[in-house]
Design an enzyme around this catalytic site. Structure first.
Site, PDB file in Angstrom:
ATOM      1  N   GLY A 174       0.776  -1.235   0.000  1.00  0.00           N
ATOM      2  CA  GLY A 174       0.000   0.000   0.000  1.00  0.00           C
ATOM      3  C   GLY A 174       0.811   1.291   0.000  1.00  0.00           C
ATOM      4  N   TYR A 179      -9.672  11.822  11.015  1.00  0.00           N
ATOM      5  CA  TYR A 179     -10.538  11.573  12.178  1.00  0.00           C
ATOM      6  C   TYR A 179      -9.727  11.431  13.468  1.00  0.00           C
ATOM      7  CZ  TYR A 179     -10.039   6.502  10.949  1.00  0.00           C
ATOM      8  OH  TYR A 179      -9.583   5.245  10.643  1.00  0.00           O
TER       9      TYR A 179
HETATM   10  C1  HXC Z   1     -15.287  -6.786  13.921  1.00  0.00           C
HETATM   11  C2  HXC Z   1     -13.312  -7.964  13.920  1.00  0.00           C
HETATM   12  C3  HXC Z   1     -13.170  -7.753  12.515  1.00  0.00           C
HETATM   13  C4  HXC Z   1     -14.187  -7.000  11.848  1.00  0.00           C
HETATM   14  C5  HXC Z   1     -11.482  -8.922  13.206  1.00  0.00           C
HETATM   15  N1  HXC Z   1     -12.250  -8.696  14.283  1.00  0.00           N
HETATM   16  N2  HXC Z   1     -12.017  -8.355  12.119  1.00  0.00           N
HETATM   17  N3  HXC Z   1     -14.366  -7.489  14.616  1.00  0.00           N
HETATM   18  N4  HXC Z   1     -15.206  -6.551  12.595  1.00  0.00           N
HETATM   19  N5  HXC Z   1     -14.136  -6.749  10.532  1.00  0.00           N
HETATM   20  C6  HXC Z   1     -12.020  -9.162  15.652  1.00  0.00           C
HETATM   21  C7  HXC Z   1     -11.940 -10.681  15.716  1.00  0.00           C
HETATM   22  O1  HXC Z   1     -13.216 -11.271  15.820  1.00  0.00           O
HETATM   23  C8  HXC Z   1     -11.109 -10.887  16.975  1.00  0.00           C
HETATM   24  O2  HXC Z   1     -11.860 -10.701  18.144  1.00  0.00           O
HETATM   25  C9  HXC Z   1     -10.124  -9.718  16.941  1.00  0.00           C
HETATM   26  O3  HXC Z   1     -10.728  -8.720  16.121  1.00  0.00           O
HETATM   27  C10 HXC Z   1      -8.797 -10.135  16.318  1.00  0.00           C
HETATM   28  O4  HXC Z   1      -9.059 -10.655  15.034  1.00  0.00           O
HETATM   29  P1  HXC Z   1      -8.007 -11.527  14.210  1.00  0.00           P
HETATM   30  O5  HXC Z   1      -8.606 -11.856  12.892  1.00  0.00           O
HETATM   31  O6  HXC Z   1      -7.508 -12.656  15.063  1.00  0.00           O
HETATM   32  O7  HXC Z   1      -6.793 -10.502  14.072  1.00  0.00           O
HETATM   33  P2  HXC Z   1      -5.528 -10.539  13.111  1.00  0.00           P
HETATM   34  O8  HXC Z   1      -5.499 -11.817  12.304  1.00  0.00           O
HETATM   35  O9  HXC Z   1      -4.354 -10.203  13.935  1.00  0.00           O
HETATM   36  O10 HXC Z   1      -5.817  -9.361  12.063  1.00  0.00           O
HETATM   37  C11 HXC Z   1      -5.786  -8.014  12.459  1.00  0.00           C
HETATM   38  C12 HXC Z   1      -6.799  -7.186  11.683  1.00  0.00           C
HETATM   39  C13 HXC Z   1      -6.608  -7.389  10.157  1.00  0.00           C
HETATM   40  C14 HXC Z   1      -6.631  -5.739  12.122  1.00  0.00           C
HETATM   41  C15 HXC Z   1      -8.193  -7.659  12.090  1.00  0.00           C
HETATM   42  O11 HXC Z   1      -7.599  -6.671   9.461  1.00  0.00           O
HETATM   43  C16 HXC Z   1      -5.243  -6.941   9.684  1.00  0.00           C
HETATM   44  O12 HXC Z   1      -4.279  -7.729   9.731  1.00  0.00           O
HETATM   45  N6  HXC Z   1      -5.104  -5.673   9.240  1.00  0.00           N
HETATM   46  C17 HXC Z   1      -3.803  -5.069   8.832  1.00  0.00           C
HETATM   47  C18 HXC Z   1      -3.925  -4.149   7.672  1.00  0.00           C
HETATM   48  C19 HXC Z   1      -5.043  -3.154   7.695  1.00  0.00           C
HETATM   49  O13 HXC Z   1      -6.004  -3.247   8.489  1.00  0.00           O
HETATM   50  N7  HXC Z   1      -4.964  -2.183   6.779  1.00  0.00           N
HETATM   51  C20 HXC Z   1      -5.964  -1.129   6.641  1.00  0.00           C
HETATM   52  C21 HXC Z   1      -5.480   0.142   7.197  1.00  0.00           C
HETATM   53  S1  HXC Z   1      -6.510   1.363   6.528  1.00  0.00           S
HETATM   54  P3  HXC Z   1     -12.449 -11.970  18.997  1.00  0.00           P
HETATM   55  O14 HXC Z   1     -13.188 -11.362  20.122  1.00  0.00           O
HETATM   56  O15 HXC Z   1     -13.312 -12.734  18.040  1.00  0.00           O
HETATM   57  O16 HXC Z   1     -11.236 -12.755  19.426  1.00  0.00           O
HETATM   58  C22 HXC Z   1      -6.640   2.661   7.537  1.00  0.00           C
HETATM   59  C23 HXC Z   1      -7.309   3.838   6.854  1.00  0.00           C
HETATM   60  C24 HXC Z   1      -7.705   4.923   7.788  1.00  0.00           C
HETATM   61  O17 HXC Z   1      -6.234   2.650   8.647  1.00  0.00           O
HETATM   62  C25 HXC Z   1      -8.417   6.110   7.175  1.00  0.00           C
HETATM   63  C26 HXC Z   1      -9.162   5.968   5.916  1.00  0.00           C
HETATM   64  C27 HXC Z   1      -9.637   7.265   5.324  1.00  0.00           C
HETATM   65  P1  NAP Z   2      -2.140  -1.480   4.163  1.00  0.00           P
HETATM   66  O1  NAP Z   2      -1.523  -1.734   2.837  1.00  0.00           O
HETATM   67  O2  NAP Z   2      -3.039  -2.531   4.730  1.00  0.00           O
HETATM   68  O3  NAP Z   2      -0.967  -1.148   5.177  1.00  0.00           O
HETATM   69  C1  NAP Z   2      -0.928  -1.533   6.515  1.00  0.00           C
HETATM   70  C2  NAP Z   2       0.407  -2.205   6.773  1.00  0.00           C
HETATM   71  O4  NAP Z   2       0.567  -2.417   8.182  1.00  0.00           O
HETATM   72  C3  NAP Z   2       0.536  -3.566   6.099  1.00  0.00           C
HETATM   73  O5  NAP Z   2       1.742  -3.577   5.351  1.00  0.00           O
HETATM   74  C4  NAP Z   2       0.624  -4.551   7.263  1.00  0.00           C
HETATM   75  O6  NAP Z   2       1.513  -5.622   6.938  1.00  0.00           O
HETATM   76  C5  NAP Z   2       1.178  -3.676   8.371  1.00  0.00           C
HETATM   77  N1  NAP Z   2       0.853  -4.169   9.706  1.00  0.00           N
HETATM   78  C6  NAP Z   2      -0.384  -4.459  10.201  1.00  0.00           C
HETATM   79  N2  NAP Z   2      -0.289  -4.935  11.440  1.00  0.00           N
HETATM   80  C7  NAP Z   2       1.016  -4.939  11.757  1.00  0.00           C
HETATM   81  C8  NAP Z   2       1.760  -5.321  12.907  1.00  0.00           C
HETATM   82  N3  NAP Z   2       1.160  -5.802  14.001  1.00  0.00           N
HETATM   83  N4  NAP Z   2       3.114  -5.189  12.883  1.00  0.00           N
HETATM   84  C9  NAP Z   2       3.746  -4.708  11.781  1.00  0.00           C
HETATM   85  N5  NAP Z   2       3.098  -4.332  10.669  1.00  0.00           N
HETATM   86  C10 NAP Z   2       1.761  -4.446  10.654  1.00  0.00           C
HETATM   87  O7  NAP Z   2      -3.007  -0.143   4.136  1.00  0.00           O
HETATM   88  P2  NAP Z   2      -2.630   1.364   3.686  1.00  0.00           P
HETATM   89  O8  NAP Z   2      -3.871   1.938   3.148  1.00  0.00           O
HETATM   90  O9  NAP Z   2      -1.400   1.373   2.872  1.00  0.00           O
HETATM   91  O10 NAP Z   2      -2.367   2.062   5.087  1.00  0.00           O
HETATM   92  C11 NAP Z   2      -1.097   2.610   5.433  1.00  0.00           C
HETATM   93  C12 NAP Z   2      -1.271   3.706   6.469  1.00  0.00           C
HETATM   94  O11 NAP Z   2      -2.017   4.787   5.922  1.00  0.00           O
HETATM   95  C13 NAP Z   2      -2.002   3.297   7.737  1.00  0.00           C
HETATM   96  O12 NAP Z   2      -1.432   3.948   8.847  1.00  0.00           O
HETATM   97  C14 NAP Z   2      -3.397   3.824   7.517  1.00  0.00           C
HETATM   98  O13 NAP Z   2      -4.099   4.040   8.712  1.00  0.00           O
HETATM   99  C15 NAP Z   2      -3.063   5.114   6.811  1.00  0.00           C
HETATM  100  N6  NAP Z   2      -4.151   5.720   6.049  1.00  0.00           N
HETATM  101  C16 NAP Z   2      -4.576   5.127   4.897  1.00  0.00           C
HETATM  102  C17 NAP Z   2      -5.563   5.740   4.165  1.00  0.00           C
HETATM  103  C18 NAP Z   2      -6.062   5.168   2.866  1.00  0.00           C
HETATM  104  O14 NAP Z   2      -7.027   5.685   2.320  1.00  0.00           O
HETATM  105  N7  NAP Z   2      -5.427   4.135   2.317  1.00  0.00           N
HETATM  106  C19 NAP Z   2      -6.128   6.938   4.630  1.00  0.00           C
HETATM  107  C20 NAP Z   2      -5.664   7.508   5.817  1.00  0.00           C
HETATM  108  C21 NAP Z   2      -4.657   6.883   6.512  1.00  0.00           C
HETATM  109  P3  NAP Z   2       1.402  -7.114   7.557  1.00  0.00           P
HETATM  110  O15 NAP Z   2      -0.004  -7.554   7.387  1.00  0.00           O
HETATM  111  O16 NAP Z   2       2.424  -7.882   6.787  1.00  0.00           O
HETATM  112  O17 NAP Z   2       1.806  -6.980   8.997  1.00  0.00           O
END
Ligand code: HXC
Ligand code: NAP
Length: 284
Positions: A23, A152
């Protein structure tokens, strides 16, 4: 979209990017490599990091060190710092970009679901900041933190409450340390992006059919989402010495989105021209 900074702007600088394998982290890293930086990318998935580092090496010819690390684990962060120094000597910048997020009504969340986001976003950022900051202070080295938040962080937002709480904390950390650690020549800044399409964000924030129902561009006065190169330009600038006097700032890059949401009468943009014509006619 072209890079805005001159060649060699980041030459000799070593920058660690958390979440740098995918990303926005990957896009910002690519541009920093093009500007001459050495890059250390880190996240949980080693296979993704290795693939990205090979890709970036091929595209830019720059040096990329992939090191797997879960930002919730302090020992793993210390390992990244050690490996980065073994490979490149000195670390100059840390880009706290790793995050987790999903949408949900808050009353449907388990406490573990809330924890998981706070642990990645807030704890992960302060762990990395503490480890890197202590290292710089002990070695009397200057350093730059750049933290990715979102708008936010100060408005709050329903349906992403764990993320909003965490990003608000990261913003407070940024501003607090900008003052406290300035005496060590450590700068802290943040970027607040609006929507920039990435697989990670879109799959979690617009899951299923929601991507057909909501077009993020509709909320944005400029009527488009951000381009990665626009964010990369800003991040590279804030990491570079050109921004040496910027400290404690959060730069919003969202096409005007958050201000529109706050404006009492912003919804009037939905009034068609014909209605405005009629109102004007009545007034005259
Ligand atoms: C509600 C959820 C859920 C969902 C997981 N959980 N997904 N609850 N809605 N969609 C709950 C599970 O039921 C569990 O609780 C707990 O969270 C942990 O879930 P796991 O699946 O075991 O966690 P894990 O495998 O470690 O995955 C972490 C994650 C996953 C955060 C859930 O999405 C991830 O790895 N994300 C990393 C990348 C990411 O999110 N990128 C987007 C960033 S975008 P229980 O109680 O069941 O144990 C961003 C943009 C911001 O930040 C601004 C935009 C404008
Ligand atoms: P993304 O590709 O999902 O990036 C999130 C990264 O965080 C992944 O590379 C993931 O890699 C890593 N990560 C998650 N959990 C981690 C952990 N426990 N330890 C180490 N690394 C971890 O999404 P993105 O959109 O590029 O987001 C990047 C940043 O921009 C985030 O801070 C997000 O909040 C911010 N942001 C994004 C947007 C948007 O519109 N895209 C808007 C505002 C802010 P692994 O799964 O391999 O750990």
């Amino acid at each position: 979209m072209e890079g805005m900074l001159k060649e060699g702007t980041l030459k000799g600088k070593t920058i660690i990017i958390t979440g740098g394998g995918t990303g926005l982290g990957k896009s910002m890293g690519k541009y920093m490599l093009e500007l001459g930086a050495n890059l250390v990318i880190t996240s949980r998935k080693e296979d993704v990091l290795i693939k990205t580092s090979e890709e970036l090496l091929q595209q830019t010819g720059g040096k990329v060190l992939p090191v797997a690390c879960d930002v919730r684990k302090y020992d793993e962060i210390l390992n990244v710092i050690n490996k980065a120094e073994d490979e490149f000597g000195q670390i100059h910048g840390v880009l706290n970009n790793a995050a987790g997020n999903f949408i949900s009504p808050t009353e449907r969340l388990s406490h573990r679901a809330f924890d998981i986001i706070v642990d990645i976003v807030l704890k992960g950022t302060y762990y990395f900041t503490l480890a890197a900051g202590k290292n710089w202070i002990a070695k009397k080295q200057p350093g730059t933190f750049l933290n990715i938040v979102t708008t936010y962080a100060w408005t709050g937002s329903g349906y992403v409450v764990p993320s909003a709480c965490s990003k608000a904390g990261v913003l407070a950390l940024t501003r607090s340390l900008a003052v406290e650690w300035a005496k060590y020549k450590i700068r802290s800044n943040a970027i607040a992006p609006g929507p920039f399409p990435t697989e990670g964000a879109w799959s979690r924030l617009l899951p299923g059919d929601l991507s057909n129902q909501f077009n993020p561009a509709d909320r944005i006065p400029l009527k488009r989402v951000g381009q990665h190169s626009e964010l990369a330009n800003l991040a590279a600038y804030l990491m570079s010495d050109f921004s040496a006097y910027i400290n404690g700032e959060v730069v919003t890059i969202d096409g005007g989105e958050w201000l529109r949401s706050g404006g009492e009468f912003s919804h009037l943009e939905h009034i068609p021209e014909s209605v405005w014509d009629q109102l004007e006619k009545n007034r005259k």
